[in-house]
Design an enzyme around this catalytic site. Structure first.
Site, mmCIF file in Angstrom:
data_model
loop_
_atom_site.group_PDB
_atom_site.id
_atom_site.type_symbol
_atom_site.label_atom_id
_atom_site.label_comp_id
_atom_site.label_asym_id
_atom_site.label_seq_id
_atom_site.Cartn_x
_atom_site.Cartn_y
_atom_site.Cartn_z
ATOM 1 N N ASP A 182 0.818 -1.225 0.000
ATOM 2 C CA ASP A 182 0.000 0.000 0.000
ATOM 3 C C ASP A 182 0.847 1.267 0.000
ATOM 4 O O ASP A 182 0.429 2.306 0.507
ATOM 5 C CB ASP A 182 -0.924 0.012 1.235
ATOM 6 C CG ASP A 182 -1.849 -1.185 1.244
ATOM 7 O OD1 ASP A 182 -2.148 -1.681 2.340
ATOM 8 O OD2 ASP A 182 -2.212 -1.646 0.152
HETATM 9 N N1 LIG Z 1 2.723 -6.408 -3.205
HETATM 10 C C1 LIG Z 1 1.500 -5.918 -2.943
HETATM 11 N N2 LIG Z 1 0.435 -6.750 -2.999
HETATM 12 C C2 LIG Z 1 -0.807 -6.261 -2.740
HETATM 13 C C3 LIG Z 1 -0.983 -4.917 -2.369
HETATM 14 C C4 LIG Z 1 0.164 -4.063 -2.341
HETATM 15 O O1 LIG Z 1 0.057 -2.842 -2.080
HETATM 16 N N3 LIG Z 1 1.383 -4.611 -2.629
HETATM 17 N N4 LIG Z 1 -2.270 -4.463 -1.997
HETATM 18 C C5 LIG Z 1 -3.183 -5.524 -1.605
HETATM 19 C C6 LIG Z 1 -4.593 -5.135 -1.262
HETATM 20 N N5 LIG Z 1 -4.624 -4.767 0.139
HETATM 21 C C7 LIG Z 1 -4.925 -3.476 0.423
HETATM 22 O O2 LIG Z 1 -5.348 -2.716 -0.430
HETATM 23 C C8 LIG Z 1 -4.307 -5.712 1.137
HETATM 24 C C9 LIG Z 1 -4.795 -6.996 1.023
HETATM 25 C C10 LIG Z 1 -4.483 -7.946 1.989
HETATM 26 C C11 LIG Z 1 -3.693 -7.617 3.087
HETATM 27 C C12 LIG Z 1 -3.363 -8.674 4.080
HETATM 28 O O3 LIG Z 1 -2.568 -8.471 4.997
HETATM 29 N N6 LIG Z 1 -3.977 -9.844 3.850
HETATM 30 C C13 LIG Z 1 -3.812 -11.066 4.634
HETATM 31 C C14 LIG Z 1 -2.442 -11.625 4.353
HETATM 32 C C15 LIG Z 1 -2.521 -12.196 2.929
HETATM 33 C C16 LIG Z 1 -1.170 -12.578 2.415
HETATM 34 O O4 LIG Z 1 -0.237 -12.746 3.240
HETATM 35 O O5 LIG Z 1 -1.047 -12.669 1.159
HETATM 36 C C17 LIG Z 1 -4.194 -10.787 6.024
HETATM 37 O O6 LIG Z 1 -5.335 -10.333 6.104
HETATM 38 O O7 LIG Z 1 -3.430 -11.063 6.962
HETATM 39 C C18 LIG Z 1 -3.223 -6.331 3.206
HETATM 40 C C19 LIG Z 1 -3.536 -5.361 2.238
HETATM 41 C C20 LIG Z 1 -3.218 -6.603 -2.659
HETATM 42 N N7 LIG Z 1 -1.884 -7.100 -2.827
#
Ligand SMILES: Nc1nc2c(c(=O)[nH]1)N[C@@H](CN(C=O)c1ccc(C(=O)N[C@@H](CCC(=O)O)C(=O)O)cc1)CN2
Length: 284
Positions: free
Chosen positions: A227
């Site tokens: 983000d």
């Molecule tokens: N490299 C990136 N990938 C993604 C981004 C980014 O900015 N850089 N944005 C996300 C979307 N998002 C916020 O907009 C977001 C989605 C999910 C999480 C998160 O922590 N999800 C899980 C962990 C999932 C994982 O480890 O893959 C959780 O809820 O713990 C944070 C922000 C999309 N991808």
């Protein structure tokens, strides 16, 4: 008979750039139909420009030769593209459908000059929606242990469908550094907060706990840092003590879908240039 072209240029600012570019376009018989530029100033600043012009089919070849010489002289980064060729999008989703619905509607109407070539999701929930629009839908489950394999499959599909831009429409999996570095400035994410507030997961929960008076959404290019990529578009909505968490989500969905649609529309129309961790957006 002419084609419409788009030329984007970024280089260190110096006098004479516009004269040189417009001279080259004139000598190739081009008629400039729109021209935008922004200068950060001569003190180590950058110059950015966007031109649309009409020229005979095939003008891109001789013009490319001229631009290559100019690029050496001015240390330019530049792109030249046919305006009439809609970009192909790979849209990544999880379970939320509001951003996908907006993109489906606006691309089908032509309000966004792009075609959704495929939809990739870590869940099956939105497959019926994709089928209603006759768009290929690929359910690729993701776990921490399968993420590398899942991303390799996604990359194969992106290439096989010839998608130029990737849109994370409330996709809730963090993309690896390897994946992100393969598509610099080609992955757009909608974060459901007014960044830099409330990065990471569950921003509406964070906003509700903080007692905010504004909620918002941010469309940004995706980088390896979560983000934190260059911001393309943002908007907000006023809230108050009467709004519960579900109200923040409901009001936020209206903001997210429009912010993402504007960001994608500007990107596919070559209106966004990246300058470090900022963007220069030339308006419609
Ligand atoms: N490299 C990136 N990938 C993604 C981004 C980014 O900015 N850089 N944005 C996300 C979307 N998002 C916020 O907009 C977001 C989605 C999910 C999480 C998160 O922590 N999800 C899980 C962990 C999932 C994982 O480890 O893959 C959780 O809820 O713990 C944070 C922000 C999309 N991808």
């Amino acid at each position: 008979m002419t084609d419409r072209y788009r030329l984007l240029i970024a280089c260190p600012d110096t006098p004479g750039i516009i004269a040189s570019v417009s001279d080259a376009l004139w000598k190739e018989g081009a008629n400039i139909t729109s021209f935008d530029q922004y200068s950060e100033g001569l003190e180590n600043g950058m110059f950015y420009m966007r031109a649309e012009f009409d020229a005979a089919p095939g003008t891109d070849e001789p013009l490319t030769s001229r631009l290559q010489v100019m690029a050496e002289a001015y240390r330019m980064q530049w792109t030249l593209a046919l305006a009439g060729r809609p970009q192909r999008l790979a849209v990544f989703v999880s379970r939320e459908d509001h951003c996908l619905n907006e993109l489906l509607w606006q691309t089908q109407r032509g309000d966004i000059a792009a075609h959704i070539a495929l939809i990739i999701s870590n869940h099956a929930d939105l497959q019926p929606l994709a089928e209603r629009f006759n768009i290929p839908y690929y359910h690729i489950p993701v776990t921490q242990t399968t993420k590398a394999h899942s991303e390799a499959e996604a990359r194969r599909l992106i290439e096989s469908h010839d998608a130029q831009t990737i849109v994370l429409a409330r996709y809730m999996q963090i993309l690896s550094e390897d994946f992100v570095s393969a598509y610099p400035e080609r992955i757009i994410n909608i974060h459901h907060s007014f960044l830099p507030a409330f990065v990471g997961p569950k921003p509406y929960h964070q906003a509700y706990a903080r007692g905010v008076k504004l909620i918002g959404a941010t469309a940004h290019y995706v980088t390896k840092d979560l983000d934190a990529g260059p911001i393309i578009e943002q908007d907000v909505h006023r809230v108050d003590h009467r709004h519960q968490l579900e109200d923040l989500k409901r009001l936020g969905r209206q903001v997210e879908r429009m912010v993402l649609a504007r960001a994608v529309s500007w990107h596919v129309s070559d209106r966004v240039l990246v300058s470090g961790n900022r963007t220069v957006v030339f308006p419609f």
